[in-house]
Design a protein around this motif. Sequence first.
Motif, short mmCIF file in Angstrom:
data_model
loop_
_atom_site.label_atom_id
_atom_site.label_comp_id
_atom_site.label_asym_id
_atom_site.label_seq_id
_atom_site.Cartn_x
_atom_site.Cartn_y
_atom_site.Cartn_z
N CYS A 270 -12.55 -8.37 -12.16
CA CYS A 270 -13.76 -7.74 -11.40
C CYS A 270 -13.45 -7.63 -10.17
O CYS A 270 -12.41 -8.10 -9.65
CB CYS A 270 -14.90 -8.82 -11.71
SG CYS A 270 -14.46 -10.63 -10.90
N ASN A 271 -14.31 -6.87 -9.52
CA ASN A 271 -14.36 -6.75 -8.06
C ASN A 271 -14.96 -7.84 -7.46
O ASN A 271 -16.03 -8.35 -7.85
CB ASN A 271 -15.00 -5.19 -7.71
CG ASN A 271 -14.62 -4.18 -8.41
OD1 ASN A 271 -13.15 -4.09 -8.47
ND2 ASN A 271 -15.55 -3.33 -9.27
N ILE A 272 -14.29 -8.18 -6.37
CA ILE A 272 -14.70 -9.41 -5.43
C ILE A 272 -14.90 -9.08 -3.89
O ILE A 272 -13.80 -8.51 -3.59
CB ILE A 272 -13.96 -10.64 -5.74
CG1 ILE A 272 -14.17 -11.14 -7.28
CG2 ILE A 272 -14.34 -11.75 -4.64
CD1 ILE A 272 -13.19 -12.48 -7.55
N ILE B 104 -11.35 -7.43 -3.16
CA ILE B 104 -10.35 -7.08 -4.14
C ILE B 104 -10.92 -6.23 -5.20
O ILE B 104 -12.20 -6.30 -5.89
CB ILE B 104 -10.07 -8.61 -5.06
CG1 ILE B 104 -9.44 -9.67 -4.15
CG2 ILE B 104 -9.33 -8.31 -6.22
CD1 ILE B 104 -9.11 -10.91 -4.44
N LEU B 105 -10.43 -5.25 -5.55
CA LEU B 105 -10.60 -4.09 -6.41
C LEU B 105 -9.92 -4.17 -7.62
O LEU B 105 -8.58 -4.13 -7.54
CB LEU B 105 -10.71 -2.64 -6.00
CG LEU B 105 -11.42 -2.66 -4.58
CD1 LEU B 105 -11.26 -1.46 -3.89
CD2 LEU B 105 -13.06 -2.67 -4.77
N MET C 105 0.30 -5.62 -7.37
CA MET C 105 -0.89 -5.49 -6.24
C MET C 105 -0.56 -4.59 -5.27
O MET C 105 0.73 -4.46 -4.91
CB MET C 105 -0.81 -6.81 -5.90
CG MET C 105 -2.13 -7.39 -5.72
SD MET C 105 -2.67 -8.98 -5.20
CE MET C 105 -1.35 -10.02 -5.64
N THR C 106 -1.61 -3.64 -4.57
CA THR C 106 -1.28 -2.98 -3.70
C THR C 106 -2.46 -3.10 -2.58
O THR C 106 -3.43 -3.28 -3.04
CB THR C 106 -1.37 -1.44 -4.19
OG1 THR C 106 -0.60 -1.12 -5.14
CG2 THR C 106 -0.99 -0.55 -3.26
N THR C 107 -2.36 -2.88 -1.13
CA THR C 107 -3.07 -2.94 -0.33
C THR C 107 -3.34 -1.63 0.18
O THR C 107 -2.65 -0.76 0.37
CB THR C 107 -2.59 -3.97 0.97
OG1 THR C 107 -1.42 -3.42 1.37
CG2 THR C 107 -2.51 -5.20 0.54
N LEU C 108 -4.81 -1.20 0.48
CA LEU C 108 -4.99 0.04 1.08
C LEU C 108 -6.00 -0.04 2.33
O LEU C 108 -6.74 -1.06 2.43
CB LEU C 108 -6.22 0.40 0.05
CG LEU C 108 -5.51 1.06 -1.52
CD1 LEU C 108 -6.75 1.46 -2.37
CD2 LEU C 108 -4.62 1.91 -1.09
N SER C 109 -5.63 0.80 3.18
CA SER C 109 -6.37 0.83 4.45
C SER C 109 -7.93 1.47 4.13
O SER C 109 -7.62 2.61 3.47
CB SER C 109 -5.90 1.37 5.52
OG SER C 109 -4.75 0.70 5.95
N CYS C 110 -8.94 1.15 4.16
CA CYS C 110 -10.19 1.83 3.82
C CYS C 110 -11.32 1.37 5.00
O CYS C 110 -10.98 0.76 5.78
CB CYS C 110 -10.59 1.50 2.50
SG CYS C 110 -10.83 -0.30 2.24
N LEU D 5 -5.84 -3.70 -4.28
CA LEU D 5 -5.93 -3.26 -5.73
C LEU D 5 -5.25 -4.26 -6.64
O LEU D 5 -4.17 -4.62 -6.56
CB LEU D 5 -5.20 -1.90 -5.81
CG LEU D 5 -6.11 -0.77 -5.16
CD1 LEU D 5 -5.43 0.62 -5.32
CD2 LEU D 5 -7.31 -0.65 -5.60
N ASP D 6 -5.88 -5.01 -7.53
CA ASP D 6 -5.05 -5.70 -8.27
C ASP D 6 -5.46 -5.62 -10.03
O ASP D 6 -6.39 -5.57 -10.50
CB ASP D 6 -5.81 -7.22 -8.16
CG ASP D 6 -5.28 -8.34 -8.72
OD1 ASP D 6 -4.18 -8.13 -9.51
OD2 ASP D 6 -5.40 -9.42 -8.53
#
Length: 104
Positions: free
Chosen positions: A23-25, A94-95, A1-6, A17-18
Amino acid sequence: MTTLSCEINKVPVTAILDSGANCNIIGESIAKIVGLKIDNTSDTEIYNPISEINILGIIRAIEISILSQNHKQKQVEVTDIFVTNKSELESILILVCRGSRKMQ
């Protein structure tokens, strides 16, 4: 799992990012804050290992600006994002992460 600033519609959002997600939530409160149109015609049911996740609808497509490692913005279109009001997911995006492509 990674986190992104967007950013979505110029509003800062943290995305997760999982690679294990199917699915995307997005939480309902984030969807409202950034002004996304929710199509409430979805009859999808999503289950995690413990319980069902209440789905309010779906967002068909959004443009997300992601800050890459070299501090440049990259525009990415994400499709089929399910909207939930589940309290622990209320402020989360969550992507699904497929593959291991690095952002340039």
